[in-house]
Design a protein around this motif. Structure first.
Motif, PDB file in Angstrom:
ATOM      1  N   LEU A  73       0.863  -1.184   0.000  1.00 50.92           N
ATOM      2  CA  LEU A  73       0.000   0.000   0.000  1.00 50.92           C
ATOM      3  C   LEU A  73       0.898   1.233   0.000  1.00 50.92           C
ATOM      4  N   SER A  74       0.882   2.002  -1.111  1.00 49.27           N
ATOM      5  CA  SER A  74       1.753   3.166  -1.236  1.00 49.27           C
ATOM      6  C   SER A  74       0.948   4.436  -1.040  1.00 49.27           C
ATOM      7  N   LEU A  75       1.326   5.219  -0.020  1.00 47.60           N
ATOM      8  CA  LEU A  75       0.553   6.392   0.400  1.00 47.60           C
ATOM      9  C   LEU A  75       1.399   7.652   0.448  1.00 47.60           C
ATOM     10  N   THR A  76       2.351   7.792  -0.449  1.00 51.87           N
ATOM     11  CA  THR A  76       3.164   8.998  -0.429  1.00 51.87           C
ATOM     12  C   THR A  76       2.361  10.159  -1.015  1.00 51.87           C
ATOM     13  N   PRO A  77       2.796  11.400  -0.799  1.00 47.77           N
ATOM     14  CA  PRO A  77       2.087  12.553  -1.383  1.00 47.77           C
ATOM     15  C   PRO A  77       2.365  12.735  -2.876  1.00 47.77           C
ATOM     16  N   HIS A  78       3.158  11.840  -3.461  1.00 54.53           N
ATOM     17  CA  HIS A  78       3.577  12.008  -4.854  1.00 54.53           C
ATOM     18  C   HIS A  78       3.079  10.839  -5.700  1.00 54.53           C
ATOM     19  N   ASP A  79       2.194  11.119  -6.646  1.00 52.70           N
ATOM     20  CA  ASP A  79       1.604  10.068  -7.463  1.00 52.70           C
ATOM     21  C   ASP A  79       2.640   9.237  -8.225  1.00 52.70           C
ATOM     22  N   PRO A  80       3.665   9.846  -8.846  1.00 53.79           N
ATOM     23  CA  PRO A  80       4.646   9.012  -9.561  1.00 53.79           C
ATOM     24  C   PRO A  80       5.334   8.001  -8.645  1.00 53.79           C
ATOM     25  N   ASP A  81       5.655   8.404  -7.406  1.00 49.26           N
ATOM     26  CA  ASP A  81       6.290   7.479  -6.468  1.00 49.26           C
ATOM     27  C   ASP A  81       5.359   6.316  -6.134  1.00 49.26           C
ATOM     28  N   ASN A  82       4.073   6.617  -5.931  1.00 48.97           N
ATOM     29  CA  ASN A  82       3.114   5.561  -5.618  1.00 48.97           C
ATOM     30  C   ASN A  82       2.967   4.589  -6.785  1.00 48.97           C
ATOM     31  N   LEU A  83       2.935   5.131  -7.995  1.00 53.25           N
ATOM     32  CA  LEU A  83       2.803   4.283  -9.177  1.00 53.25           C
ATOM     33  C   LEU A  83       4.020   3.370  -9.328  1.00 53.25           C
ATOM     34  N   VAL A  84       5.215   3.937  -9.229  1.00 49.46           N
ATOM     35  CA  VAL A  84       6.433   3.139  -9.409  1.00 49.46           C
ATOM     36  C   VAL A  84       6.550   2.068  -8.327  1.00 49.46           C
ATOM     37  N   ALA A  85       6.262   2.443  -7.071  1.00 55.60           N
ATOM     38  CA  ALA A  85       6.360   1.475  -5.977  1.00 55.60           C
ATOM     39  C   ALA A  85       5.447   0.276  -6.228  1.00 55.60           C
ATOM     40  N   CYS A  86       4.215   0.532  -6.659  1.00 59.20           N
ATOM     41  CA  CYS A  86       3.276  -0.561  -6.897  1.00 59.20           C
ATOM     42  C   CYS A  86       3.685  -1.392  -8.111  1.00 59.20           C
ATOM     43  N   GLN A  87       4.177  -0.736  -9.151  1.00 62.21           N
ATOM     44  CA  GLN A  87       4.597  -1.490 -10.331  1.00 62.21           C
ATOM     45  C   GLN A  87       5.813  -2.371 -10.039  1.00 62.21           C
ATOM     46  N   VAL A  88       6.764  -1.837  -9.282  1.00 56.25           N
ATOM     47  CA  VAL A  88       7.936  -2.634  -8.909  1.00 56.25           C
ATOM     48  C   VAL A  88       7.499  -3.834  -8.065  1.00 56.25           C
ATOM     49  N   ALA A  89       6.599  -3.582  -7.114  1.00 54.91           N
ATOM     50  CA  ALA A  89       6.126  -4.667  -6.251  1.00 54.91           C
ATOM     51  C   ALA A  89       5.466  -5.773  -7.069  1.00 54.91           C
ATOM     52  N   GLN A  90       4.679  -5.374  -8.079  1.00 55.93           N
ATOM     53  CA  GLN A  90       3.987  -6.366  -8.908  1.00 55.93           C
ATOM     54  C   GLN A  90       4.931  -7.105  -9.837  1.00 55.93           C
ATOM     55  N   THR A  91       5.726  -6.336 -10.595  1.00 55.64           N
ATOM     56  CA  THR A  91       6.490  -6.941 -11.687  1.00 55.64           C
ATOM     57  C   THR A  91       7.756  -7.659 -11.213  1.00 55.64           C
ATOM     58  N   LEU A  92       8.460  -7.068 -10.233  1.00 53.45           N
ATOM     59  CA  LEU A  92       9.715  -7.676  -9.790  1.00 53.45           C
ATOM     60  C   LEU A  92       9.521  -8.711  -8.695  1.00 53.45           C
ATOM     61  N   TYR A  93       8.535  -8.485  -7.830  1.00 57.24           N
ATOM     62  CA  TYR A  93       8.404  -9.333  -6.649  1.00 57.24           C
ATOM     63  C   TYR A  93       7.101 -10.121  -6.588  1.00 57.24           C
ATOM     64  N   GLY A  94       6.227  -9.932  -7.578  1.00 58.24           N
ATOM     65  CA  GLY A  94       5.020 -10.741  -7.661  1.00 58.24           C
ATOM     66  C   GLY A  94       4.029 -10.514  -6.543  1.00 58.24           C
ATOM     67  N   VAL A  95       3.995  -9.306  -5.973  1.00 61.08           N
ATOM     68  CA  VAL A  95       3.019  -9.018  -4.915  1.00 61.08           C
ATOM     69  C   VAL A  95       1.612  -9.097  -5.517  1.00 61.08           C
ATOM     70  N   PRO A  96       0.727  -9.910  -4.957  1.00 61.72           N
ATOM     71  CA  PRO A  96      -0.569 -10.133  -5.596  1.00 61.72           C
ATOM     72  C   PRO A  96      -1.540  -8.959  -5.517  1.00 61.72           C
ATOM     73  N   ARG A  97      -1.337  -8.076  -4.545  1.00 58.65           N
ATOM     74  CA  ARG A  97      -2.294  -6.973  -4.373  1.00 58.65           C
ATOM     75  C   ARG A  97      -1.531  -5.684  -4.113  1.00 58.65           C
ATOM     76  N   THR A  98      -1.705  -4.710  -4.981  1.00 57.90           N
ATOM     77  CA  THR A  98      -1.063  -3.407  -4.813  1.00 57.90           C
ATOM     78  C   THR A  98      -2.129  -2.332  -4.758  1.00 57.90           C
ATOM     79  N   MET A  99      -1.912  -1.364  -3.876  1.00 54.41           N
ATOM     80  CA  MET A  99      -2.882  -0.302  -3.670  1.00 54.41           C
ATOM     81  C   MET A  99      -2.140   1.025  -3.637  1.00 54.41           C
ATOM     82  N   ALA A 100      -2.716   2.037  -4.296  1.00 57.07           N
ATOM     83  CA  ALA A 100      -2.021   3.314  -4.404  1.00 57.07           C
ATOM     84  C   ALA A 100      -2.962   4.473  -4.107  1.00 57.07           C
ATOM     85  N   LEU A 101      -2.435   5.426  -3.342  1.00 54.67           N
ATOM     86  CA  LEU A 101      -3.116   6.703  -3.165  1.00 54.67           C
ATOM     87  C   LEU A 101      -2.865   7.549  -4.407  1.00 54.67           C
ATOM     88  N   VAL A 102      -3.935   8.133  -4.952  1.00 57.65           N
ATOM     89  CA  VAL A 102      -3.815   9.061  -6.074  1.00 57.65           C
ATOM     90  C   VAL A 102      -4.195  10.443  -5.562  1.00 57.65           C
TER      91      VAL A 102
END
Length: 224
Positions: A73-102
């Motif tokens: 769950l990425s809750l930073t004040p910066h949308d690009p950081d939240n997007l990258v964190a969730c994408q890295v979690a999904q693609t590199l580490y196979g995290v099944p559920r990613t959630m982002a604050l927009v």
């Protein structure tokens, strides 16, 4: 369940609130925070592993246990950081559920298109509350890992309200409760502990149902 929370700065109180909520439900919580002072505070006050670093950095996510995580769950004040964190979690580490604050509601569709499991915009939800819509389902989705419903309400502070002219950090609000927004003169403020409440402020409150009456009493002097 293993949960990784990413955020700090403007979202530190939300990170704190969620980490306590999740740990009480038996989840194994890891927090990634980029600010040394906040990381030290969190390590002392919550039952969670705290990693100092940038949550969008693959090496930091690996240190945080992303390979074994059920949710990031990425809750930073910066949308690009939240997007990258969730994408890295999904693609590199196979995290099944990613959630982002927009933070910018216009980015919601892009996040969905890029495969983020769940996306939420506090701005849109609060806007719906101001317009008087029934959005309890949307509010529940802000905390989808929490079992059970959260109680959401709006109160107005009058001149006799105990909380009027006090900073949020001065209020002894119960655990599992949060002043999520202050609506003042038509403007929405997502508060920090330093914000001082004023007469005629409209407060958006989020609390577990059993805490609702106590929160209302502390803020307004009246029960639910």
């Amino acid at each position: 369940m293993r949960v990784i929370l990413i955020g700090g700065g403007e979202t530190i109180e939300t990170i704190y609130f969620l980490s306590r909520l999740f740990s009480r439900r038996g989840y194994r919580v890891t927090i990634v925070n980029p600010y040394p002072a906040e990381a030290r505070m969190l390590s002392r006050q919550v039952n969670a592993t705290v990693i100092l670093g940038d949550g969008s950095d693959p090496a930091v996510l690996e240190e945080a246990g992303a390979r074994r995580a059920d949710v990031v769950l990425s809750l930073t004040p910066h949308d690009p950081d939240n997007l990258v964190a969730c994408q890295v979690a999904q693609t590199l580490y196979g995290v099944p559920r990613t959630m982002a604050l927009v933070n910018d509601p216009d980015n919601e569709q892009v996040f969905h298109q890029l495969g983020i499991t769940e996306v939420f915009s506090a701005t849109r939800v609060i806007g719906s509350l101001i317009e008087g819509r029934t959005v309890f389902d949307e509010i529940t989705h802000l905390f989808p890992a929490a079992e059970g419903q959260l109680h959401v309400s709006e109160v107005v502070l009058d001149e006799e309200a105990p909380a009027a002219d006090k900073r949020l950090l001065e209020l002894d609000l119960p655990e599992d409760s949060l002043v999520a927004a202050i609506i003042r003169d038509g403007q929405v403020v997502v508060p920090s502990g330093k914000d001082r409440l004023q007469v005629a402020d409209r407060l958006i409150l989020i609390a577990l149902p059993e805490k609702q009456e106590e929160v209302l009493r502390l803020l307004t002097g009246e029960g639910a």
